[in-house]
Design a protein around this motif. Sequence first.
Motif, short mmCIF file in Angstrom:
data_model
loop_
_atom_site.label_atom_id
_atom_site.label_comp_id
_atom_site.label_asym_id
_atom_site.label_seq_id
_atom_site.Cartn_x
_atom_site.Cartn_y
_atom_site.Cartn_z
N TYR A 94 0.83 -1.21 0.00
CA TYR A 94 0.00 0.00 0.00
C TYR A 94 0.87 1.25 0.00
CZ TYR A 94 -3.48 3.37 1.77
OH TYR A 94 -4.30 4.45 1.95
N ALA A 95 1.95 1.26 0.78
CA ALA A 95 2.82 2.43 0.87
C ALA A 95 3.47 2.73 -0.47
CB ALA A 95 3.88 2.22 1.95
N VAL A 96 3.93 1.70 -1.15
CA VAL A 96 4.57 1.91 -2.47
C VAL A 96 3.55 2.45 -3.46
CG1 VAL A 96 5.60 0.72 -4.43
CG2 VAL A 96 6.37 0.19 -2.11
N LEU A 97 2.35 1.87 -3.46
CA LEU A 97 1.32 2.34 -4.38
C LEU A 97 0.95 3.79 -4.08
CD1 LEU A 97 -0.55 1.72 -6.71
CD2 LEU A 97 -2.19 0.74 -5.10
N MET A 98 0.89 4.15 -2.82
CA MET A 98 0.58 5.52 -2.45
C MET A 98 1.65 6.47 -2.98
SD MET A 98 -1.64 7.46 -0.88
CE MET A 98 -2.55 6.53 0.35
N GLY A 99 2.92 6.10 -2.86
CA GLY A 99 3.99 6.94 -3.38
C GLY A 99 3.91 7.11 -4.89
N LEU A 100 3.54 6.06 -5.59
CA LEU A 100 3.41 6.13 -7.04
C LEU A 100 2.22 7.01 -7.43
CD1 LEU A 100 4.17 2.39 -7.83
CD2 LEU A 100 5.60 4.36 -8.44
N ARG A 101 1.17 7.01 -6.61
CA ARG A 101 0.04 7.91 -6.87
C ARG A 101 0.47 9.37 -6.73
NH1 ARG A 101 -3.66 6.62 -9.83
NH2 ARG A 101 -5.30 7.75 -8.75
N VAL A 102 1.35 9.64 -5.77
CA VAL A 102 1.86 11.01 -5.61
C VAL A 102 2.64 11.43 -6.86
CG1 VAL A 102 3.49 12.44 -4.31
CG2 VAL A 102 1.91 10.92 -3.10
N LEU A 103 3.49 10.53 -7.37
CA LEU A 103 4.26 10.84 -8.57
C LEU A 103 3.35 11.10 -9.76
CD1 LEU A 103 6.91 11.09 -10.12
CD2 LEU A 103 6.93 8.59 -10.35
N ALA A 104 2.34 10.26 -9.95
CA ALA A 104 1.40 10.47 -11.06
C ALA A 104 0.66 11.80 -10.91
CB ALA A 104 0.40 9.31 -11.11
N ALA A 105 0.29 12.15 -9.69
CA ALA A 105 -0.42 13.41 -9.45
C ALA A 105 0.46 14.62 -9.74
CB ALA A 105 -0.93 13.45 -8.02
N LEU A 106 1.74 14.54 -9.37
CA LEU A 106 2.66 15.64 -9.67
C LEU A 106 2.80 15.84 -11.18
CD1 LEU A 106 5.44 14.98 -7.00
CD2 LEU A 106 3.85 16.91 -7.06
N ALA A 107 2.86 14.74 -11.92
CA ALA A 107 2.92 14.85 -13.38
C ALA A 107 1.67 15.52 -13.93
CB ALA A 107 3.11 13.46 -13.98
N ALA A 108 0.50 15.12 -13.42
CA ALA A 108 -0.76 15.72 -13.88
C ALA A 108 -0.81 17.20 -13.53
CB ALA A 108 -1.94 14.98 -13.26
N ALA A 109 -0.33 17.56 -12.33
CA ALA A 109 -0.35 18.96 -11.90
C ALA A 109 0.53 19.83 -12.77
CB ALA A 109 0.10 19.05 -10.44
N ALA A 110 1.60 19.26 -13.32
CA ALA A 110 2.48 20.02 -14.20
C ALA A 110 1.85 20.24 -15.57
CB ALA A 110 3.82 19.29 -14.35
N VAL A 111 1.05 19.28 -16.03
CA VAL A 111 0.55 19.32 -17.41
C VAL A 111 -0.79 20.02 -17.55
CG1 VAL A 111 -0.31 17.86 -19.29
CG2 VAL A 111 1.85 17.31 -18.18
N VAL A 112 -1.75 19.76 -16.66
CA VAL A 112 -3.11 20.24 -16.88
C VAL A 112 -3.19 21.77 -16.96
CG1 VAL A 112 -5.44 20.35 -15.92
CG2 VAL A 112 -4.22 18.18 -15.96
N PRO A 113 -2.62 22.54 -16.01
CA PRO A 113 -2.65 24.00 -16.19
C PRO A 113 -1.94 24.43 -17.46
CG PRO A 113 -2.02 23.43 -13.94
CD PRO A 113 -1.96 22.17 -14.74
N ALA A 114 -0.82 23.76 -17.80
CA ALA A 114 -0.10 24.10 -19.03
C ALA A 114 -0.95 23.80 -20.26
CB ALA A 114 1.21 23.32 -19.08
N ALA A 115 -1.75 22.74 -20.21
CA ALA A 115 -2.62 22.41 -21.35
C ALA A 115 -3.64 23.51 -21.60
CB ALA A 115 -3.33 21.08 -21.09
N TYR A 116 -4.20 24.08 -20.53
CA TYR A 116 -5.13 25.20 -20.71
C TYR A 116 -4.42 26.41 -21.30
CZ TYR A 116 -8.31 22.55 -17.68
OH TYR A 116 -9.13 21.59 -17.14
N ALA A 117 -3.21 26.69 -20.82
CA ALA A 117 -2.46 27.84 -21.32
C ALA A 117 -2.08 27.65 -22.79
CB ALA A 117 -1.21 28.05 -20.47
#
Length: 400
Positions: A94-117
């Motif tokens: 569970y801990a490893v999966l949680m860490g991977l979810r954080v990484l995926a979320a950081l990637a999404a946070a970098a792209v989605v606002p940039a996609a709107y711009a």
Amino acid sequence: MRRRPAWLAALVFTAFAFATDDYMIAGVLPAVSAGLRVGEAAGGQLVTVFSLVFALAAPVASVVAAHWPRRRLFTWALVAFTAANLCAAFAGSYAVLMGLRVLAALAAAAVVPAAYAVTTALAPEGRRGRYLALVMGGLTASLTLGVPVGTWVGGAFGWRATFGLGAALGLVALVWVRATLPEPPPVPALPLRERLAPLARAQVLLGLLGITAIVLGSMTVLTYLAPFLRDLAGAGPAELGWVFAMAGLAGLAGGQLGGRAADRWGADRALIAGVCGFAASMAAFTACWALRPVALAALMPLLLAWAALSWWIPPPAQTRLLALAGQAGPQALALNSSAVYVGVSGGGALGGIVLEAYGSGLLAPAAAVCELVALGLFWLARRCAAGEAARTSATPAEGR
């Protein structure tokens, strides 16, 4: 009829991939929890952490990465997103999966606002609104198509295959973006302080809190819809796939109707109608709980009404937020994305607490309370805006 550019389709699909990755756990939550030997409330926090990290990181990422070449930003973020999901398919704890979810979320946070711009920068004059609506529609389409497919894949091949699907979506988005997205002209970036400036106005802050509460109520049920329908109607993974697909279609229709209602009735009336309808649907779910087990077919009209009302509410709420913000509307809308994802993460957290402490039967009443609180916050916001307008109009008279 003007043909839409290929880069726009790539950005729509990218938004679809990120949103599907966030929400698809809702469809396979019991299987993920059993596979990792954690409770379903803990499993729901995999949605919570993704959404919370996105909400906190997106405003910062939009400033930190403002001067990075867009193609390079998209490439490395999608590589990280794809790798995180591929590793999640083999996560042993569970801990490893949680860490991977954080990484995926950081990637999404970098792209989605940039996609709107990027969409704003590349769209031809007079079509920016429509192009932005299409990119945002990728988020909604995840509920119609992505989550049901993820649920079916998880039911047929196991929950790990669902994360494999997330990796495949990320890979397709990466190839598509690399093949079609041109490098847009650089634009000046607002400092973080200016982006957060609208929060100093009480009515804007209350409006954003209202948006958060709206999403909180909806996601309290959606995140734990699998255990809720299992306990209420004995629904399994195969049935849930159809439920998510039909609910997604109802949500698309509800969003369109809510937008039209905001234009015809005014934002306030449309918002009140949506919240009252949502509360009534939650009351109906609560009544059905007392009669369980209830046949899933008998519940479908109620499930479709709930989905439609859940998506009815955001358009008038966002229209009201724009009115509250006035000239700070663009900054308020930028903060709106974070408010939405705070609501998504809060829905996972609140629903998990309710599920763990009281069982799935109290998810519906808790969701109804959240929506009614949202209505109260918008009422307070309107009062604050009226007070500010009165003070502004009185100032010149005092000067005379």
